[in-house]
Scaffold this motif. Structure first.
Motif, PDB file in Angstrom:
ATOM      1  N   ARG A   1      -0.336 -10.990   4.559  1.00 35.37           N
ATOM      2  CA  ARG A   1       0.514 -11.006   3.368  1.00 35.37           C
ATOM      3  C   ARG A   1       0.176 -12.117   2.389  1.00 35.37           C
ATOM      4  O   ARG A   1       0.341 -11.939   1.180  1.00 35.37           O
ATOM      5  CB  ARG A   1       1.987 -11.101   3.764  1.00 35.37           C
ATOM      6  N   ALA A   2      -0.314 -13.249   2.836  1.00 37.39           N
ATOM      7  CA  ALA A   2      -0.619 -14.362   1.927  1.00 37.39           C
ATOM      8  C   ALA A   2      -1.656 -13.959   0.880  1.00 37.39           C
ATOM      9  O   ALA A   2      -1.645 -14.467  -0.241  1.00 37.39           O
ATOM     10  CB  ALA A   2      -1.109 -15.583   2.707  1.00 37.39           C
ATOM     11  N   THR A   3      -2.553 -13.034   1.244  1.00 36.02           N
ATOM     12  CA  THR A   3      -3.598 -12.598   0.316  1.00 36.02           C
ATOM     13  C   THR A   3      -3.248 -11.253  -0.320  1.00 36.02           C
ATOM     14  O   THR A   3      -4.117 -10.571  -0.859  1.00 36.02           O
ATOM     15  CB  THR A   3      -4.964 -12.510   1.024  1.00 36.02           C
TER      16      THR A   3
ATOM     17  N   CYS B   1      -8.676 -18.794   2.015  1.00 35.78           N
ATOM     18  CA  CYS B   1      -7.472 -18.981   2.820  1.00 35.78           C
ATOM     19  C   CYS B   1      -7.899 -19.621   4.133  1.00 35.78           C
ATOM     20  O   CYS B   1      -9.080 -19.917   4.339  1.00 35.78           O
ATOM     21  CB  CYS B   1      -6.734 -17.660   3.054  1.00 35.78           C
TER      22      CYS B   1
ATOM     23  N   GLU C   1      -2.884 -15.329   7.809  1.00 32.78           N
ATOM     24  CA  GLU C   1      -3.601 -15.971   6.709  1.00 32.78           C
ATOM     25  C   GLU C   1      -2.652 -16.967   6.036  1.00 32.78           C
ATOM     26  O   GLU C   1      -1.508 -16.627   5.740  1.00 32.78           O
ATOM     27  CB  GLU C   1      -4.084 -14.943   5.697  1.00 32.78           C
ATOM     28  N   THR C   2      -3.146 -18.190   5.794  1.00 29.72           N
ATOM     29  CA  THR C   2      -2.344 -19.226   5.162  1.00 29.72           C
ATOM     30  C   THR C   2      -3.175 -19.899   4.064  1.00 29.72           C
ATOM     31  O   THR C   2      -4.375 -19.647   3.939  1.00 29.72           O
ATOM     32  CB  THR C   2      -1.901 -20.298   6.181  1.00 29.72           C
ATOM     33  N   ASP C   3      -2.545 -20.766   3.298  1.00 27.61           N
ATOM     34  CA  ASP C   3      -3.230 -21.622   2.318  1.00 27.61           C
ATOM     35  C   ASP C   3      -4.065 -20.816   1.323  1.00 27.61           C
ATOM     36  O   ASP C   3      -5.186 -21.189   0.979  1.00 27.61           O
ATOM     37  CB  ASP C   3      -4.120 -22.672   3.008  1.00 27.61           C
ATOM     38  N   PHE C   4      -3.534 -19.716   0.842  1.00 27.34           N
ATOM     39  CA  PHE C   4      -4.265 -18.803  -0.039  1.00 27.34           C
ATOM     40  C   PHE C   4      -4.460 -19.388  -1.431  1.00 27.34           C
ATOM     41  O   PHE C   4      -3.572 -20.022  -1.991  1.00 27.34           O
ATOM     42  CB  PHE C   4      -3.498 -17.484  -0.148  1.00 27.34           C
TER      43      PHE C   4
END
Length: 146
Positions: A41-43, A108, A128-131
């Motif tokens: 979802r982050a991307t 990410c 996924e994090t830090d996008f």
């Protein structure tokens, strides 16, 4: 923790990015556990179990004739038969357009939980994090989640 475990996990993470860029989604059955939890979802992507995400990937990546998932050296922590890995991703993407293809960049961090199985290490959970994104197409709508 052994060096062999670290190398096996690194190879697993490499297998993921090569399979994604080759559009060989069946190869990812050897990367994820059958019940793996995936959160893209982050991307702008989907969230669900591997069985739901696998068919979605083909549709989601279809508009991109070229992708290159470049990963950095992962930070791996092993505790018996479980492990965590944090891996940075840099991903140039080319979106096919009638007026000319649009190249943009995104990045990410993959935050993974892994388990040792009879077949070797597998990802049981990926988030996924830090996008971040540079020059995204202004009128592109991502593939809806399943």
């Amino acid at each position: 923790m052994s060096a062999a475990d670290i190398v096996e996990i690194q190879q697993l993470l490499a297998a993921y990015v090569f399979a994604i860029d080759a559009r060989d989604y069946d190869a990812l059955d050897d990367v994820f556990t059958p019940d793996a939890e995936i959160d893209y979802r982050a991307t702008g992507g989907a969230e669900g179990r591997w069985a739901e995400i696998k068919p979605w990937l083909g549709r989601a990546l279809a508009p991109f004739p070229i992708t290159q998932h470049l990963i950095g050296l992962p930070l791996i922590r092993i505790d018996g038969d479980t492990a965590t890995a944090r891996t940075m991703l840099f991903n140039p993407m080319q979106l096919a357009r009638p007026e000319g293809d649009h190249l943009f960049l995104l990045g990410c961090t993959y935050a993974d939980e892994l388990v040792r199985t009879a077949q070797g290490w597998r990802i049981a959970k990926r988030v996924e994090t830090d996008f971040w994104v540079k020059d995204p197409p202004s009128d592109f709508t991502p593939e809806p989640a399943p």
